[in-house]
Design an enzyme around this catalytic site. Structure first.
Site, PDB file in Angstrom:
ATOM      1  N   HIS A 201       0.861  -1.187   0.000  1.00 35.46           N
ATOM      2  CA  HIS A 201       0.000   0.000   0.000  1.00 35.46           C
ATOM      3  C   HIS A 201       0.895   1.233   0.000  1.00 35.46           C
ATOM      4  CE1 HIS A 201      -3.454  -2.525   1.866  1.00 35.46           C
ATOM      5  NE2 HIS A 201      -3.576  -2.460   0.548  1.00 35.46           N
ATOM      6  N   ALA A 202       0.739   2.069  -0.994  1.00 35.41           N
ATOM      7  CA  ALA A 202       1.713   3.116  -1.296  1.00 35.41           C
ATOM      8  C   ALA A 202       1.926   4.105  -0.158  1.00 35.41           C
ATOM      9  CB  ALA A 202       1.275   3.860  -2.559  1.00 35.41           C
ATOM     10  N   ARG A 203       0.858   4.491   0.527  1.00 41.17           N
ATOM     11  CA  ARG A 203       0.971   5.567   1.514  1.00 41.17           C
ATOM     12  C   ARG A 203       1.561   5.122   2.848  1.00 41.17           C
ATOM     13  NH1 ARG A 203      -5.470   6.725   2.330  1.00 41.17           N
ATOM     14  NH2 ARG A 203      -6.141   4.709   3.157  1.00 41.17           N
ATOM     15  N   GLU A 204       1.787   3.831   3.014  1.00 39.43           N
ATOM     16  CA  GLU A 204       2.298   3.298   4.282  1.00 39.43           C
ATOM     17  C   GLU A 204       3.824   3.349   4.286  1.00 39.43           C
ATOM     18  OE1 GLU A 204       0.365  -0.518   4.607  1.00 39.43           O
ATOM     19  OE2 GLU A 204      -1.627   0.359   4.417  1.00 39.43           O
ATOM     20  N   ARG A 259      -2.968   4.928  -2.285  1.00 37.83           N
ATOM     21  CA  ARG A 259      -2.871   3.584  -1.700  1.00 37.83           C
ATOM     22  C   ARG A 259      -2.632   2.493  -2.740  1.00 37.83           C
ATOM     23  NH1 ARG A 259      -5.580   0.305   2.639  1.00 37.83           N
ATOM     24  NH2 ARG A 259      -6.525  -1.539   1.684  1.00 37.83           N
ATOM     25  N   ARG A 278      -5.790  -6.945  -2.244  1.00 34.64           N
ATOM     26  CA  ARG A 278      -7.073  -7.626  -2.464  1.00 34.64           C
ATOM     27  C   ARG A 278      -7.034  -8.402  -3.772  1.00 34.64           C
ATOM     28  NH1 ARG A 278      -7.131  -5.338   1.700  1.00 34.64           N
ATOM     29  NH2 ARG A 278      -8.812  -4.245   2.798  1.00 34.64           N
ATOM     30  N   HIS A 330       2.931  -3.568   7.008  1.00 34.88           N
ATOM     31  CA  HIS A 330       1.937  -2.537   6.701  1.00 34.88           C
ATOM     32  C   HIS A 330       1.975  -1.486   7.806  1.00 34.88           C
ATOM     33  CE1 HIS A 330      -0.677  -4.668   3.586  1.00 34.88           C
ATOM     34  NE2 HIS A 330       0.153  -5.623   3.961  1.00 34.88           N
ATOM     35  N   TYR A 382     -10.048  -6.892  10.660  1.00 37.41           N
ATOM     36  CA  TYR A 382     -11.328  -6.935   9.978  1.00 37.41           C
ATOM     37  C   TYR A 382     -11.252  -7.991   8.893  1.00 37.41           C
ATOM     38  CZ  TYR A 382      -8.508  -3.610   7.267  1.00 37.41           C
ATOM     39  OH  TYR A 382      -7.484  -2.986   6.601  1.00 37.41           O
ATOM     40  N   GLU A 405       1.285  -4.736  11.323  1.00 35.08           N
ATOM     41  CA  GLU A 405       0.857  -3.347  11.188  1.00 35.08           C
ATOM     42  C   GLU A 405       1.723  -2.527  12.136  1.00 35.08           C
ATOM     43  OE1 GLU A 405      -1.382  -2.027   9.192  1.00 35.08           O
ATOM     44  OE2 GLU A 405      -2.549  -3.726   8.432  1.00 35.08           O
TER      45      GLU A 405
END
Length: 451
Positions: A201-204, A259, A278, A330, A382, A405
C-alpha cells in the site's frame, strides 16, 4: 567563513524553492478533514461497516484510514470538503460520537513534507531519519549490495505496470554456517528461507523504511553481532521493500495518501489502480472489498490482474518448499496478525504461530514499550480477502505467515514523522529476530516429536 555561510544560505534557498515547487505540483488536500469516529455499540458498528462497504452516493469514496472492527474502537475517516456536511449529518443522525483530528489535511501534509525535507540538508541521506523516494532507495540498495559482497545479491523479480523493477535483496552466507550451531556446508546450501516485504500500500511509508533497516542490520552487523551472523548463516533472507513501486513513487510525487497500484484497466478508464492486497488468487472478492474501480479497496477485474502481485506470487512459488516465514509489513495499528482474514477459521499450525508471535511481541515491547496486539487477522482487525498473507498460507502453504501493522495507533497514522523511522526499525527488528529463532525452536521440537 562568510563564503561558506553564503553557500549554505544559497543551498537553503534553493532547497526551499524546490520544496515549494514540489508541493505546488501535488494533489491539494486543503479543507480535507480527518475524523475520529467511535462506535459505542454493535448498532453503530454495523452502520459504519455499511457506510464503508456500501456507501450512499453522497458519501462515496470516504477515505477510511482504519476500518470499523469493534465497538469503542476508534475509526479514522478522511473526508473531502464537499462531503463534510453530509458526513457530519450522517453521524449526528445515528448519534455516533466523533471528533476532528486534523482540521486541514493539507497543512498536516506540508508539515510532514517539511520534516522529511529537513533531513535532506545532510550531505548523505540516511535511511534512519528520511523517507526515501523509490529511486533513492534503489540507489541505496545497490550501494549496500556492493558493500555486502558475496553474501548479497540484487534480484529483479518482475516489472510494475509502469515498468519499474521489482527489486529485492537476497542476503545469504556463501560460506559455512556457524560451526558452533552444528551446521555443515551441505546443510548451509539447503538453508530455509525468510520472505519479508513492504510497500504493497503506497501511503504506508514506514513499511518500506523498516525493511531497509532490516537490510542494514543484516549487512552491517554480520561481523559484529553473533546473532545476526547466525541468522544469515542459517537462512536465506529475501527482502522486497516495494511491492507497489509505482504507487509508492506516486505518493511521493503527486498524492501522499495514494494507496493502490497505478494500472489502467483500459485507455478510457476513469479511475486508476487496484488494491494489490485484495488482488491475490485465494478467496478473491469474497469479503472486505468494494467492486468499484474508484474505490481504494477495489480488488481488480480478476485475481493477479496486477503485474506486481503476479510477479510476487510467481517468485514465491518458484522456491516453494524452502520458505519458513512469510512476513508482510503494513501500517498502522501495532498489530501482529496470522491468517486468515477472509474467515474466522484458523489455519493449520495456528497454535505454533501464536506461540512465536507472543515471543516476538515481547521482544518488540521490550525496546520502547510499544504495545502490540496479536491474533488472527479476522479477529483483531477486519475481514478481508485476496490478501498476500492469506494466499501465502492457503496456496503457497508457508508454515509461518504474518502481517505486521507498524506504528502508530492513530495519532499520526500514515503521516508518521521521519524521526520515528529509527525506533520503528529497532523494535521491529528485535521482534523479527525473536520470531525466526522461536520458529526454529518450534520446528526442532516438532521434528524431535515426529522421531
Amino acid at each position: 567563513m562568510l563564503k561558506c555561510i553564503r553557500i549554505h544560505l544559497i543551498f537553503l534557498l534553493v532547497t526551499d524553492f524546490l520544496f515549494r515547487q514540489a508541493v505546488a505540483s501535488k494533489e491539494n488536500f486543503t479543507g480535507h478533514r480527518l475524523f475520529r469516529v467511535i462506535p459505542l455499540n454493535e448498532q453503530h458498528l454495523e452502520i459504519l461497516q455499511k457506510l464503508h462497504y456500501h456507501p450512499p452516493a453522497r458519501l462515496k469514496h470516504l477515505d477510511f484510514w482504519t476500518e470499523p472492527v469493534e465497538p469503542m474502537e476508534s475509526v479514522y475517516v478522511g473526508v473531502r470538503p464537499d462531503q463534510r456536511i453530509a458526513f457530519e449529518r450522517f453521524l449526528f443522525k445515528h448519534k455516533i460520537s466523533h471528533q476532528i483530528v486534523f482540521e486541514d489535511l493539507q497543512k498536516v501534509l506540508e508539515e510532514h513534507a517539511i520534516q522529511n525535507q529537513e533531513t535532506r540538508l545532510n550531505e548523505e541521506i540516511s535511511i534512519y531519519d528520511t523517507f526515501l523516494t523509490f529511486d533513492e532507495a534503489m540507489d541505496w540498495l545497490r550501494r549496500m549490495t556492493t558493500r555486502c559482497g558475496a553474501r548479497c545479491s540484487f534480484v529483479n523479480i518482475g516489472r510494475s505496470f509502469e515498468g519499474r523493477n521489482m527489486t529485492l535483496i537476497k542476503v545469504s552466507s556463501a560460506s559455512d554456517a556457524n560451526p558452533a550451531h552444528g551446521k555443515t556446508r551441505r546443510e548451509a546450501r539447503g538453508r530455509p528461507a525468510v520472505w519479508i516485504d513492504g510497500g504493497i500500500h503506497a501511503r504506508e511509508w514506514i513499511a518500506p523504511a523498516t525493511t531497509l533497516y532490516f537490510i542494514d542490520r543484516l549487512i552491517l552487523h554480520y561481523d559484529i553481532d553473533p546473532e545476526v551472523k547466525y541468522l544469515v548463516d542459517s537462512y536465506d533472507w529475501f527482502i522486497l521493500p516495494f511491492v507497489n513501486p509505482d504507487g509508492y513513487q506516486y505518493s511521493h510525487a503527486k498524492n501522499r495518501l495514494w494507496r493502490k497500484t497505478r494500472s489502467k484497466q483500459s485507455p478510457e478508464a476513469e479511475c486508476v489502480g487496484v488494491d494489490a492486497n485484495r488482488n491475490f488468487d485465494f478467496h478473491w472478492k469474497s469479503v472486505g472489498y468494494e467492486d468499484d474501480a474508484c474505490s481504494y479497496i477495489y480488488p481488480g477485474p480478476r485475481p493477479f490482474s496486477e503485474p506486481e502481485t503476479e510477479s510476487l506470487s510467481d517468485f514465491i512459488l518458484s522456491r516453494n518448499g524452502t520458505w519458513k516465514l512469510f512476513l508482510t509489513l503494513h501500517s498502522y495499528g501495532q498489530l501482529l496478525m496470522s491468517p486468515y482474514g477472509y474467515t474466522t477459521e484458523k489455519p493449520d499450525g495456528y497454535k505454533e504461530m501464536m506461540t512465536a508471535a507472543s515471543v516476538a511481541r515481547a521482544a518488540i515491547e521490550s525496546v520502547y514499550k510499544t504495545d502490540y496486539t496479536i491474533g488472527s487477522a479476522s479477529d483483531v482487525l477486519y475481514r478481508t480477502s485476496g490478501t498476500s498473507r492469506d494466499w501465502a498460507a492457503g496456496v503457497a502453504r508457508i508454515p509461518y505467515v504474518y502481517t505486521i501493522e507498524l506504528r502508530d495507533k492513530g495519532d499520526r497514522g500514515f503521516l508518521l514523522p521521519p524521526k520515528q523511522i529509527l525506533p520503528s526499525g529497532i523494535e521491529t527488528w528485535e521482534g523479527v529476530k525473536a520470531l525466526v529463532l522461536t520458529i526454529e525452536k518450534l520446528e526442532q521440537s516438532r521434528t524431535a516429536g515426529d522421531n
